[in-house]
Structures are given as C-alpha cells and as structure tokens.
Design a protein around this motif. Sequence first.
Motif, PDB file in Angstrom:
ATOM      1  N   SER A 107      -3.374   3.653  -1.037  1.00  0.00           N
ATOM      2  CA  SER A 107      -4.241   3.639   0.130  1.00  0.00           C
ATOM      3  C   SER A 107      -4.745   5.033   0.482  1.00  0.00           C
ATOM      4  O   SER A 107      -5.889   5.204   0.890  1.00  0.00           O
ATOM      5  CB  SER A 107      -3.490   3.041   1.327  1.00  0.00           C
ATOM      6  OG  SER A 107      -4.283   3.048   2.484  1.00  0.00           O
ATOM      7  N   GLU A 108      -3.894   6.051   0.318  1.00  0.00           N
ATOM      8  CA  GLU A 108      -4.240   7.405   0.753  1.00  0.00           C
ATOM      9  C   GLU A 108      -3.642   8.447  -0.174  1.00  0.00           C
ATOM     10  O   GLU A 108      -2.545   8.253  -0.705  1.00  0.00           O
ATOM     11  CB  GLU A 108      -3.706   7.660   2.177  1.00  0.00           C
ATOM     12  CG  GLU A 108      -4.141   6.662   3.216  1.00  0.00           C
ATOM     13  CD  GLU A 108      -3.300   6.740   4.479  1.00  0.00           C
ATOM     14  OE1 GLU A 108      -3.680   6.093   5.468  1.00  0.00           O
ATOM     15  OE2 GLU A 108      -2.268   7.457   4.474  1.00  0.00           O
ATOM     16  N   ARG A 125       1.053   5.693   0.094  1.00  0.00           N
ATOM     17  CA  ARG A 125       0.450   6.987   0.404  1.00  0.00           C
ATOM     18  C   ARG A 125       1.056   8.037  -0.523  1.00  0.00           C
ATOM     19  O   ARG A 125       2.279   8.097  -0.677  1.00  0.00           O
ATOM     20  CB  ARG A 125       0.710   7.389   1.854  1.00  0.00           C
ATOM     21  CG  ARG A 125       0.211   8.803   2.194  1.00  0.00           C
ATOM     22  CD  ARG A 125       0.653   9.243   3.566  1.00  0.00           C
ATOM     23  NE  ARG A 125       0.070   8.399   4.601  1.00  0.00           N
ATOM     24  CZ  ARG A 125       0.448   8.437   5.882  1.00  0.00           C
ATOM     25  NH1 ARG A 125       1.417   9.237   6.269  1.00  0.00           N
ATOM     26  NH2 ARG A 125      -0.139   7.639   6.761  1.00  0.00           N
ATOM     27  N   ARG A 176       0.841  -1.200   0.000  1.00  0.00           N
ATOM     28  CA  ARG A 176       0.000   0.000   0.000  1.00  0.00           C
ATOM     29  C   ARG A 176       0.876   1.250   0.000  1.00  0.00           C
ATOM     30  O   ARG A 176       1.950   1.269   0.601  1.00  0.00           O
ATOM     31  CB  ARG A 176      -0.942   0.001   1.201  1.00  0.00           C
ATOM     32  CG  ARG A 176      -1.988  -1.103   1.104  1.00  0.00           C
ATOM     33  CD  ARG A 176      -3.003  -1.026   2.233  1.00  0.00           C
ATOM     34  NE  ARG A 176      -4.037  -2.033   2.048  1.00  0.00           N
ATOM     35  CZ  ARG A 176      -5.342  -1.772   1.995  1.00  0.00           C
ATOM     36  NH1 ARG A 176      -5.775  -0.532   2.132  1.00  0.00           N
ATOM     37  NH2 ARG A 176      -6.219  -2.732   1.831  1.00  0.00           N
TER      38      ARG A 176
END
Length: 236
Positions: A176-177, A146, A144
């Motif tokens: 993920s973000e 960011r 994941r």
Amino acid sequence: MYDLIPLQQSHAADELEAEFKDLLIVLFQKYLFKDGFDCNVMGIPYLGSYELITKHLINGNIANFDITRIAEDDMRYLLLAWKYRNGKRGTHFLKTFIKCTWGNEFEIQQLWHHKETKYPLGLITEEEIEKTGLNKNDFFLTSRIRINLTQREARDFPYEIAEMLKNTLPARLFISEIVKETSCEAGVSLLGDSTEYSVSKYDCTEEQKEEVTEFGVNVFGEGTTYSLAFFTADNS
C-alpha cells in the motif's frame, strides 16, 4: 570437474597421446568448463554462473530490470529464496527481495483498518494504534503492507523495483505504501471536520531536508507549503 581428474589419471599409450590429453584439458578449461558446469547444475541454478543466475531471475520474472545493481551473492540468495525456500512468496520473500535489490534498512509493517471507516481510507499500523491509544478491537488486520525505509541518509528506492514487487508477490499481499519517516518543526493547518492537512513554513535543518526523499524526488521543495501522507504531532 574443472581439472578432469579421470582423464588425467587415464592411461596414455605414448607421448603423443599424453600431449593430446593435456591439450584437451586446457581447451576444456578455457572454452567448455563454464557451460559444462552450468549444465551440471541446471536443476539447482543458484549454484551456477552469473549468467545462469541472471537468466533464471529474468525468465522467472523475479528481477526483470537492470540487475547489475545486485551483488552476485545476493542474486544467488534471491533465486534460492524464490525457487526453493519460499514457494508461497510471503513477507519473508518480500524482505529477501528488498534486501537483495535495495539494502537492509527498512521495515515491513502489515496494516490494520478501522471497522467503521470506508476501506481503504483507515489504514494504520499496529504500532500507531498503540501509540495513539486506540482500541485494537476496533480494527481488523488487512493484507496491505507498508514498507518503511529506516535509513538515516535518504537513498532512492527505484521505481522499477517497486513495480517488480507486483510480479513477485501473490495477489493476497498488496504493498500500500513505501514511506520514509523524518521529523522537523512546522506550522500545521487543520480544517474543521477535514481529513486533509497541510504543513507550511517549515523550519528544519539542511541535513533533515536532504533526508526527506521519496523515490528520488524531494518532498520538501522551494515553496512554503507541503503535503504529507501521514504525520504525528508532538505538542511538547
């Protein structure tokens, strides 16, 4: 190719043939050169015209949205990175994609996860692990990612670009973000043994309020209570 040098240097039997040669060169340059050149570079389309690059970006599902926002040189670079220099489409291509479609002011951070926390509720960056004094051995590296927007002045990260990243990245990478960090003074309410927090009655400057933007929507509105995905408390 544009000047048709071989034709220019070929023999003309008389004045009429010479005029026909000149006419053919003018017509070729005006009506046929662009298509002829694109046919000539079909195997290396990043060298072609704007239209050829656009077609390959859309047909390859690389940038299937309004790409008029992308500079032509960036479009060439994006197509080159996708088709020839980064077949695996890892984080390098992700950086290339965001640079070309959005801008340079961002960071790609791979996320770690706590071994004893239910996945994916314990995601954190390596920098955050070090800052909080946690033991890195208690975490494992995930796929994941960011995307941290680092520009000082808030600027929209278009939803369509975020969606397009799903089509251009391999399944092993997961965004993920997408976050924008800012700082302000606020009262923090913490509930015992809770993982939910709220920030209320903030006191920040107009400049800071304008900076706090996510996907073009102001996080700080007119109310007095606001929710955050992550915060760092500074007691100084």
